[in-house]
Enzyme design. Structure first.
Site, PDB file in Angstrom:
ATOM      1  N   HIS A 134      36.717  39.109  36.745  1.00  0.00           N
ATOM      2  CA  HIS A 134      37.306  38.544  37.950  1.00  0.00           C
ATOM      3  C   HIS A 134      36.241  37.710  38.651  1.00  0.00           C
ATOM      4  O   HIS A 134      35.035  37.987  38.542  1.00  0.00           O
ATOM      5  CB  HIS A 134      37.792  39.647  38.892  1.00  0.00           C
ATOM      6  CG  HIS A 134      39.075  40.287  38.465  1.00  0.00           C
ATOM      7  ND1 HIS A 134      40.260  39.580  38.413  1.00  0.00           N
ATOM      8  CD2 HIS A 134      39.367  41.557  38.092  1.00  0.00           C
ATOM      9  CE1 HIS A 134      41.229  40.396  38.014  1.00  0.00           C
ATOM     10  NE2 HIS A 134      40.722  41.602  37.812  1.00  0.00           N
ATOM     11  N   CYS A 179      38.039  33.350  37.907  1.00  0.00           N
ATOM     12  CA  CYS A 179      38.557  32.444  38.922  1.00  0.00           C
ATOM     13  C   CYS A 179      37.432  31.910  39.790  1.00  0.00           C
ATOM     14  O   CYS A 179      36.439  32.587  40.027  1.00  0.00           O
ATOM     15  CB  CYS A 179      39.586  33.151  39.803  1.00  0.00           C
ATOM     16  SG  CYS A 179      41.197  33.286  39.014  1.00  0.00           S
TER      17      CYS A 179
END
Length: 435
Positions: free
Chosen positions: A248, A298
């Site tokens: 992440h 991301c």
């Protein structure tokens, strides 16, 4: 820390960044219990000496009432009276300024041949006129075809373009950090499909003659530890180093490389810190060699819905039905880099060399991952490397990846745009056999 001591550090921050050598005092601050080993590793991995000094001063302000006196003791032990006087309110001595010595131009004697000077054929050498301005050096004529064209299996390289040496065996080390299962308290979902990405990239870089190491489900401090261990390795026999992080991600304040990746416990590690572990100062055996970072995470929480184009400009491609993102909101943790001395940082930052960071998405935007087939970025990168590594350089292939991923759509609506921060000085060709 006493507000008075904090004010002194802030007042003389620029001078400390200019003169302080963190290497000399880190051990002293560690033995006195002011800093932890993780903090020392972060300081040493933060970049140049000035970057390390800046990080040390920032951390010092958070370490309690004994931090400032201990800092002064360390400065005295290392024999740095200039900074001690400065922080205690004295007037620091100034360094003598030397006056540059200008070279004295000497006349070049003009040689006029006589009739006794003969060339190999027995002729008199004619007088040579000396030009007023220097002549341009003639481009040397290669003595053999091998000097003008570098030939390799499947491609030719012009002699006007330099390429990195990439013929060591193995070519280099490849560290893959694959974070899949996250602590429930971190509010981060498990990254289903990431193992597919990891397996693809492990096989791919083994085929490119890299020695691969895979680490799974690392906390933030363990990510730092693995990078520190990698930086301490002797890379003298290798030509390259690769770091791949699948996790992440989030936005983070930065002054060089954007973004940060999360450990499975929640805290993030800025990409800027990740690259600093392998720079020329912190890893001397990689000086002048390419350091490649591939980040599948991301860059933020914004979703890109794209813009309308004519049908012949792009071939639409639709993602899977199980697409997920790797984003959480912008980080506000202590891992984000402080820019409280921004004017000094802008004036003193060096240009990174021999580093390329490839991001799966544009900073600030989400990155899409199919739980059944893996992420768009990794699947495309693996395919492009398989088809083109024998003939094309890395930067050209990354542009192909950008183009292919830009044509995919999630749920028929959302888009993704990969990109890279390229500070390589030469072309980079992987070891690959032409198929």
């Amino acid at each position: 820390m006493d507000p008075r001591h904090r004010a002194i550090l802030q007042r003389y921050r620029n001078k400390l960044v200019e003169l302080l050598n963190p290497t000399d005092i880190c051990d002293g601050l560690l033995t006195r219990g002011i800093f932890t080993q993780d903090m020392i590793d972060e300081i040493r991995g933060s970049g140049t000496r000035r970057d390390q000094a800046r990080q040390l001063v920032k951390d010092l302000e958070t370490r309690g009432s004994q931090a400032f006196p201990a800092f002064l003791e360390c400065l005295r032990e290392t024999g740095d009276p200039l900074l001690v006087d400065l922080l205690q309110g004295g007037n620091p001595s100034t360094h003598p300024v030397s006056t540059p010595v200008r070279p004295v131009p000497m006349p070049v004697p003009i040689y006029t041949p006589t009739d006794t000077d003969k060339c190999d054929r027995g002729d008199v050498i004619p007088p040579r006129e000396v030009p007023l301005y220097p002549e341009k050096l003639a481009k040397p004529i290669p003595s053999s075809p091998c000097e003008s064209t570098f030939k390799s299996e499947g491609r030719q390289r012009r002699d006007s373009i330099q390429s990195y040496k990439m013929d060591a065996s193995p070519c280099g080390l490849c560290l893959i950090i694959n974070n899949v299962e996250f602590d429930p308290l971190s509010d981060l979902k498990d990254r289903k499909g990431s193992d597919i990405d990891c397996n693809k990239l492990e096989r791919r870089f083994k085929s490119l003659n890299f020695e691969t190491v895979v680490k799974r489900n690392l906390k933030a401090k363990h990510i730092r530890h693995e990078l520190s261990t990698l930086a301490k390795r002797d890379h003298s026999a290798y030509d390259c180093c690769v770091v791949i992080i699948l996790s992440h991600g989030t936005e983070a304040s930065h002054n060089r490389f954007p973004g940060a990746v999360h450990g499975v416990d929640g805290p993030s590690v800025p990409v800027q810190i990740i690259t600093n572990y392998l720079n020329g100062q912190n890893c001397p055996s990689l000086q002048g060699k390419p350091k490649l970072f591939f980040i599948q995470a991301c860059g933020g929480g914004e979703k890109d819905i794209g813009f309308e184009v004519t049908p012949d400009e792009v071939k639409p491609s639709f993602g899977g039905t199980d697409d997920q993102t790797d984003a959480i909101p912008m980080s506000s943790s202590s891992d984000s880099l402080s820019m409280s001395d921004e004017p000094d940082a802008r004036a003193s930052l060096p240009t990174p060399s021999d580093i390329l960071v490839s991001y799966s998405t544009f900073p600030g935007y989400v990155s899409w991952r199919d739980t059944q087939t893996g992420s768009w970025y990794v699947e495309t990168l693996d395919q492009i490397l398989e088809e083109n590594a024998a003939t094309d350089d890395l930067v050209t292939m990354l542009m192909m990846v950008n183009n292919e991923v830009s044509q995919i759509s999630a749920k028929g609506l959302y888009k993704q745009m990969p990109g890279s921060f390229n500070f390589l000085r030469k072309l980079l060709y992987f070891q690959a056999k032409k198929t």
